[in-house]
Design an enzyme around this catalytic site. Structure first.
Site, short mmCIF file in Angstrom:
data_model
loop_
_atom_site.label_atom_id
_atom_site.label_comp_id
_atom_site.label_asym_id
_atom_site.label_seq_id
_atom_site.Cartn_x
_atom_site.Cartn_y
_atom_site.Cartn_z
N TYR A 54 -7.85 -6.12 -9.23
CA TYR A 54 -8.00 -4.67 -9.41
C TYR A 54 -9.26 -4.32 -10.20
O TYR A 54 -9.83 -3.25 -9.98
CB TYR A 54 -6.73 -4.07 -10.03
CG TYR A 54 -5.61 -4.03 -9.03
CD1 TYR A 54 -5.53 -3.01 -8.07
CD2 TYR A 54 -4.65 -5.04 -8.97
CE1 TYR A 54 -4.55 -2.99 -7.11
CE2 TYR A 54 -3.65 -5.03 -8.01
CZ TYR A 54 -3.60 -4.01 -7.09
OH TYR A 54 -2.63 -3.99 -6.13
N ARG A 57 -11.76 -4.00 -7.54
CA ARG A 57 -11.58 -2.75 -6.77
C ARG A 57 -12.14 -1.56 -7.57
O ARG A 57 -12.76 -0.66 -7.03
CB ARG A 57 -10.09 -2.48 -6.50
CG ARG A 57 -9.32 -3.58 -5.76
CD ARG A 57 -9.65 -3.63 -4.29
NE ARG A 57 -10.98 -4.13 -4.00
CZ ARG A 57 -11.38 -5.42 -4.13
NH1 ARG A 57 -10.55 -6.35 -4.58
NH2 ARG A 57 -12.61 -5.78 -3.84
N HIS A 105 0.92 6.01 -4.52
CA HIS A 105 0.86 4.58 -4.83
C HIS A 105 0.10 4.27 -6.11
O HIS A 105 -0.34 3.15 -6.32
CB HIS A 105 0.25 3.81 -3.65
CG HIS A 105 1.12 3.86 -2.42
ND1 HIS A 105 0.69 3.52 -1.17
CD2 HIS A 105 2.42 4.21 -2.27
CE1 HIS A 105 1.68 3.66 -0.30
NE2 HIS A 105 2.74 4.09 -0.94
N SER A 173 -2.19 4.20 8.87
CA SER A 173 -1.52 3.53 10.00
C SER A 173 -0.04 3.89 10.06
O SER A 173 0.65 3.54 11.00
CB SER A 173 -1.68 2.02 9.88
OG SER A 173 -1.18 1.60 8.62
#
Ligand code: APR
Length: 228
Positions: A54, A57, A105, A173
């Site tokens: 993370y 990220r 999230h 998706s």
């Protein structure tokens, strides 16, 4: 009174900003097995690996900018009451200027206590390390909802979806629940749009318009349709 638009976004809206989507790479997320970096089991097995994942990220997200897809959602706010329900942990909706964002999230630039989930902190920098502790003395973790964990913001998202006049889905998706089921809570018969470059050729619902394009050009079409 302004009409209410609810927008569900996923990794695809940030793709044109240079952030990789999840499922375009055989279940690997930036070369890692999702189970190693995005589950409570992964965290128990190797906290350092998860923290570092993370951190990377965050380092990447710090340097990217919102794209035309994010900006189109800001434009919509001039004409509608817009709520964005995002599955993304990046902060590009906020950076673009959207004012009402629900992060289902979690948020990349926040950390969370491992003994008390209500303790959430803004991060000043991109790095979270072993030994960084909450005010109760326990290790801090990324403020991210991992696979197998509850999605506390889902109730709030369902409530806004149930009051929507228009519902838009961009760049997801629709494979990960409960987020994928949000459309089921919208009022019957409202106009719905899905923007994604990979879509089935026909719509299963006469009120659902499929726009088979990237977020930037697809959202432009939505602006043309919804703003007089
Ligand atoms: N514009 C719009 N959509 C795009 C673009 C683009 N430029 N490029 C790709 N897409 C679409 C893909 O066709 C795909 O349908 O974005 C979608 C990305 O899907 P996923 O990678 O599965 O991402 P998402 O749906 O956000 O994943 C949901 O899964 O890994 C977990 O918690 C993580 O929030 C994430 C959740």
């Amino acid at each position: 009174m302004k009409k209410k638009i609810v927008v569900l976004t996923g990794a695809g809206i940030s793709a044109e900003s240079g952030i990789a989507t999840f499922r375009d790479s055989n279940g690997l997320w930036e070369n890692h097995d999702i189970m190693d970096v995005a589950t409570p089991e992964g965290w128990r097995k190797d906290r350092e690996l998860v923290l570092e994942f993370y951190n990377q990220r965050r380092k990447q997200a710090k340097n990217v900018e919102p794209n035309a897809g994010h900006l189109a959602l800001v434009e919509l706010e001039k004409h509608y009451e817009v709520t964005i329900v995002t599955q993304n942990i990046d902060n590009l909706h906020e950076k673009a200027g959207s004012t009402n964002v629900i992060h289902l999230h979690g948020e990349l630039f926040k950390s969370q206590s491992t003994v008390d989930s209500s303790l959430v902190y803004e991060m000043e920098d991109w790095e979270l390390k072993l030994g960084d502790k909450c005010e109760k003395g326990s290790q801090l973790r990324p403020f991210v909802v991992w696979f197998g964990e509850a999605v506390p913001k889902m109730e709030e998202a369902i409530l806004v979806a149930s009051k929507a006049d228009i519902f838009i889905v961009v760049g997801t998706s629709l494979l990960v629940y409960p987020a994928a089921g949000l459309m089921d809570y919208t009022p019957l018969g409202i106009p719905k749009y899905v923007v994604d470059p990979n879509l089935p050729s026909t719509s299963p619902d006469p009120n659902l318009t499929l726009i088979e394009e990237k977020a930037s050009t697809g959202m432009q079409k939505i602006l043309e349709a919804l703003i007089p």
